[in-house]
Design a protein around this motif. Structure first.
Motif, PDB file in Angstrom:
ATOM      1  N   GLY A  90     -19.767   4.624  -7.036  1.00  0.00           N
ATOM      2  CA  GLY A  90     -20.041   3.332  -7.644  1.00  0.00           C
ATOM      3  C   GLY A  90     -18.903   2.363  -7.375  1.00  0.00           C
ATOM      4  N   ALA A  91     -18.977   1.179  -7.977  1.00  0.00           N
ATOM      5  CA  ALA A  91     -17.908   0.181  -7.843  1.00  0.00           C
ATOM      6  C   ALA A  91     -17.952  -0.747  -9.049  1.00  0.00           C
ATOM      7  CB  ALA A  91     -18.082  -0.619  -6.557  1.00  0.00           C
ATOM      8  N   ASP A  92     -16.836  -1.391  -9.304  1.00  0.00           N
ATOM      9  CA  ASP A  92     -16.777  -2.381 -10.384  1.00  0.00           C
ATOM     10  C   ASP A  92     -17.130  -3.773  -9.869  1.00  0.00           C
ATOM     11  OD1 ASP A  92     -15.843  -0.590 -12.515  1.00  0.00           O
ATOM     12  OD2 ASP A  92     -14.123  -0.361 -11.192  1.00  0.00           O
ATOM     13  N   GLY A 103     -12.044   1.681  -9.925  1.00  0.00           N
ATOM     14  CA  GLY A 103     -11.033   2.258 -10.810  1.00  0.00           C
ATOM     15  C   GLY A 103     -11.268   1.977 -12.274  1.00  0.00           C
ATOM     16  N   GLY A 104     -12.388   1.296 -12.581  1.00  0.00           N
ATOM     17  CA  GLY A 104     -12.707   1.063 -13.987  1.00  0.00           C
ATOM     18  C   GLY A 104     -12.785   2.371 -14.768  1.00  0.00           C
ATOM     19  N   ASN A 214      -3.862   1.229  -5.337  1.00  0.00           N
ATOM     20  CA  ASN A 214      -4.550   0.147  -6.053  1.00  0.00           C
ATOM     21  C   ASN A 214      -6.062   0.268  -5.856  1.00  0.00           C
ATOM     22  OD1 ASN A 214      -5.557  -1.835  -3.844  1.00  0.00           O
ATOM     23  ND2 ASN A 214      -3.481  -1.249  -3.210  1.00  0.00           N
ATOM     24  N   GLY A 215      -6.813  -0.422  -6.711  1.00  0.00           N
ATOM     25  CA  GLY A 215      -8.275  -0.275  -6.719  1.00  0.00           C
ATOM     26  C   GLY A 215      -9.010  -1.164  -5.740  1.00  0.00           C
ATOM     27  N   LEU A 216      -8.282  -1.814  -4.805  1.00  0.00           N
ATOM     28  CA  LEU A 216      -8.962  -2.600  -3.779  1.00  0.00           C
ATOM     29  C   LEU A 216      -9.350  -1.679  -2.633  1.00  0.00           C
ATOM     30  CD1 LEU A 216      -6.686  -5.770  -3.835  1.00  0.00           C
ATOM     31  CD2 LEU A 216      -9.138  -5.719  -4.361  1.00  0.00           C
ATOM     32  N   PHE A 217     -10.620  -1.607  -2.328  1.00  0.00           N
ATOM     33  CA  PHE A 217     -11.125  -0.803  -1.213  1.00  0.00           C
ATOM     34  C   PHE A 217     -11.536  -1.789  -0.117  1.00  0.00           C
ATOM     35  CE2 PHE A 217     -12.288   3.627  -2.929  1.00  0.00           C
ATOM     36  CZ  PHE A 217     -11.409   3.530  -3.997  1.00  0.00           C
ATOM     37  N   ILE A 218     -10.667  -1.925   0.878  1.00  0.00           N
ATOM     38  CA  ILE A 218     -10.878  -2.909   1.941  1.00  0.00           C
ATOM     39  C   ILE A 218     -11.325  -2.175   3.206  1.00  0.00           C
ATOM     40  CG2 ILE A 218      -9.819  -4.794   3.267  1.00  0.00           C
ATOM     41  CD1 ILE A 218      -9.729  -5.309   0.240  1.00  0.00           C
ATOM     42  N   ASP A 219     -12.442  -2.601   3.777  1.00  0.00           N
ATOM     43  CA  ASP A 219     -12.977  -1.998   5.015  1.00  0.00           C
ATOM     44  C   ASP A 219     -13.238  -0.496   4.862  1.00  0.00           C
ATOM     45  OD1 ASP A 219     -12.736  -4.453   6.224  1.00  0.00           O
ATOM     46  OD2 ASP A 219     -10.806  -4.009   7.168  1.00  0.00           O
ATOM     47  N   ILE A 220     -13.603  -0.058   3.698  1.00  0.00           N
ATOM     48  CA  ILE A 220     -13.888   1.375   3.492  1.00  0.00           C
ATOM     49  C   ILE A 220     -15.393   1.599   3.311  1.00  0.00           C
ATOM     50  CG2 ILE A 220     -13.491   3.370   1.980  1.00  0.00           C
ATOM     51  CD1 ILE A 220     -10.703   2.295   1.406  1.00  0.00           C
ATOM     52  N   CYS A 221     -16.042   0.675   2.607  1.00  0.00           N
ATOM     53  CA  CYS A 221     -17.484   0.839   2.344  1.00  0.00           C
ATOM     54  C   CYS A 221     -18.306   0.449   3.578  1.00  0.00           C
ATOM     55  CB  CYS A 221     -17.869  -0.047   1.158  1.00  0.00           C
ATOM     56  SG  CYS A 221     -19.631  -0.135   0.864  1.00  0.00           S
TER      57      CYS A 221
END
Ligand code: 5RP
Length: 262
Positions: A90-92, A103-104, A214-221
């Motif tokens: 999932g994602a916030d 990371g919520g 950190n909870g930023l997922f950049i270019d991963i999804c």
């Protein structure tokens, strides 16, 4: 039973239902954490039990590991799997480039390691998670307990030079005590309101000693599956640019709706 689910829970369920179709026999699958991911684990367990689907699951938290075992999914560690075919989580928040805030639920570290070790990451979410710019949801940052207040001060100082609209940071609590992650760390929630350059922020943040991730997922999804309470499910793939729009029936299943405790 379905009448008891809110439109948002229905949307989460339907996104999860579409996503488990991506799982094929023999796959090693990363299992995300949170209420949407919990639907996915339940639905995947149903495929294991009913179709004899043979998979190995790598959970991203102790909560997910417990649920996966309860659902009959074979659980292995990331070290045993080494590399995964697919992760579903999932994602916030998710923006138009499929960059995420996660990371919520406090599991961002294992979630990022597992997603990064996967050929494909599929994110499942209800439509409320889609945003134009990341940052309205407080950004979780996992920090080492040693000297966490110094780390917090360094994070706040760093934020002065970042393109963000808010700079308050708070230590996540669990009752009267600091929240402790599966890795024994704490979480700072950064109230940024709007992140102008998420890529830069993610890189700079991880240079601070004491910050673990950190909870930023950049270019991963790679793929986003968005569920709607109406039954509409939209699937977008960032790699091939495809968009699929479909309707799914919400079918009650007594086994799946038992013990909804996540
Ligand atoms: C946990 C996460 C979750 O994926 C995120 O918080 C979304 O949760 P939910 O599906 O319950 O809305 O990142 O660390």
């Amino acid at each position: 039973m379905s009448g008891e689910l809110s439109p948002i829970d229905k949307a989460k369920f339907l996104a999860a239902k579409r996503a488990v179709d991506f799982v094929e026999d023999g796959m090693r699958v990363g299992l995300g954490t949170g209420s949407t991911a919990a639907w996915m684990v339940r639905l995947l367990g149903e495929r294991v039990r009913e179709e004899g689907l043979k998979i190995a699951g790598v959970p991203t938290s102790t909560r997910t590991a417990e649920l996966a075992r309860d659902m009959g999914i074979r659980v292995i560690s990331l070290d045993e799997a080494k590399w995964l075919d697919l992760t579903i989580d999932g994602a916030d928040e998710v923006d138009g480039d499929l960059n995420l805030v996660k990371g919520g639920g406090g599991a961002l570290l294992q979630e990022k390691i597992v997603a990064t070790a996967s050929d494909r990451m599929v994110v499942i979410a209800d439509a409320a998670k889609e945003v134009e710019a990341l940052g309205a949801f407080p950004l979780p940052v996992e920090v080492i307990p040693f000297g966490w207040q110094t780390t917090q001060a360094l994070v706040e100082e760093m934020l002065i030079s970042m393109d963000v609209l808010g700079r308050d940071t708070t230590l996540r609590m669990n009752g009267g005590a600091p929240y402790v992650t599966d890795e024994g760390n704490h979480i700072l929630d950064l109230h940024l309101n709007r992140i102008g350059n998420a890529r830069e922020l993610a890189l700079v943040m991880n240079q601070i000693p004491g910050v673990v991730e950190n909870g930023l997922f950049i270019d991963i999804c790679d793929t986003l599956v968005i569920g709607h309470g109406s039954g509409r499910v939209e699937t977008r793939d960032i790699n091939d640019g495809t968009v699929e729009d479909m309707r799914l029936d919400f079918v009650e299943d007594d086994n799946l709706f038992r013990d909804l405790s996540d």
